[in-house]
Scaffold this active site. Structure first.
Site, short mmCIF file in Angstrom:
data_model
loop_
_atom_site.label_atom_id
_atom_site.label_comp_id
_atom_site.label_asym_id
_atom_site.label_seq_id
_atom_site.Cartn_x
_atom_site.Cartn_y
_atom_site.Cartn_z
N THR A 179 37.10 31.24 39.16
CA THR A 179 35.71 30.82 38.91
C THR A 179 35.61 29.29 38.95
OG1 THR A 179 36.09 30.95 36.53
CG2 THR A 179 34.99 32.82 37.53
N GLN A 197 45.70 38.56 39.83
CA GLN A 197 44.67 39.59 39.99
C GLN A 197 43.65 39.13 41.03
OE1 GLN A 197 43.81 39.48 35.57
NE2 GLN A 197 43.61 41.66 35.96
N HIS A 243 45.83 43.01 43.17
CA HIS A 243 44.59 43.64 43.64
C HIS A 243 44.37 43.44 45.13
CE1 HIS A 243 42.82 43.52 39.27
NE2 HIS A 243 43.86 44.32 39.39
N SER A 274 43.03 34.60 32.47
CA SER A 274 42.80 36.05 32.41
C SER A 274 42.45 36.41 30.97
CB SER A 274 44.02 36.84 32.85
OG SER A 274 43.80 38.23 32.64
#
Ligand code: ZN
Length: 255
Positions: free
Chosen positions: A27, A102, A122, A196
């Site tokens: 982000t 991830q 992922h 995380s």
């Protein structure tokens, strides 16, 4: 000793460091976290984007590709941030065993961490794979076809259905990567979580595997996590600035 200083000290002493990263790191490069409101996720219903829906019908695949293409833009434009570079610096200092992530954006590799040191739990949005024959295509190449009006791209080799090489809702975790990550977590002497919130499997489990195997645990995340009580150090801050400060101090310890 401040928490930053204590974390740097632990890293400097570590012989086998594993870094675990999540959405909070990306982000800071402008990539939306699907758990946060706004952006592409406010226009799509995750229940319509499951792996089962993708397999079930051409309509489901069209919907998925529409969603995936609209989220690809910000990912394609994203650049590694100071948090990524701090982790890459750990590697160049000889301090990094593996990054388990991830994130699907490939920014660790782009910041300079060698491909073979990154375990992508992922999958990756930077590649598209054929579900029939396994052939892989660079994402940019497939997005060009979509720009050209193709709604559901097909494999050049076999005509099979193609999907971005990410793990979708309802899709099993990749066995090889999950096993590797668990083995690395169990074998490290220091496990550093960066960005995380450690609430979903398998993220939630990895720090505990490390801890139970005798590793020390550092958590750097904007908000508290359920595993903070097990952490030797828990820092609640933006990951980029915090990691940069820590790595500056690691350099000082090692010099
Ligand atoms: Zn194929």
């Amino acid at each position: 000793m401040s928490q930053i200083e204590a974390a740097a000290n632990m890293i400097a002493q570590s012989k086998k460091l594993v870094v675990f990263t999540g959405a909070g790191l990306s982000t800071e490069s402008g990539i939306s976290d699907f758990r946060s409101p706004g952006g592409v996720w406010s226009r799509f219903d995750p229940n319509e984007l499951t792996f089962q829906k993708f397999l079930a019908s051409e309509e489901g695949r069209e919907k998925y590709w529409e969603f995936s293409t609209s989220s690809w833009g910000e990912m394609a434009a994203a650049q590694p941030n100071p948090g990524h570079y701090a982790i890459a610096k750990l590697d160049s200092l000889g301090k990094l065993d593996r990054v388990i992530t991830q994130n699907i954006d490939g920014l660790h590799q782009r910041s300079g961490v060698p491909e073979e040191k990154v375990i992508e739990l992922h999958g990756t949005a930077r590649w598209v794979s054929c579900l029939e024959c396994g052939q892989r295509y660079p994402r940019e190449q497939i997005e060009e076809r979509i720009k050209g009006g193709i709604k559901v791209p097909r494999c050049d080799s076999c005509g099979g259905i193609m999907k971005p090489a990410t793990i979708s809702f309802g899709q099993a975790m990749p066995e090889r990567e999950t096993r590797q990550a668990e083995a690395k977590a169990a074998a490290c002497d220091l496990f550093l979580v960066a960005g995380s919130s450690l609430v979903v499997y398998p993220a939630a489990q990895m720090p505990l595997i490390a801890k139970e195997s005798g590793a020390r645990l550092i958590i750097v995340n904007l908000t508290p996590t359920p595993h903070d009580p097990y952490a030797d150090i828990a820092i609640h801050d933006q990951t980029g600035p915090a990691l940069s400060q820590i790595i500056d101090r690691v350099k000082a310890y090692l010099s």
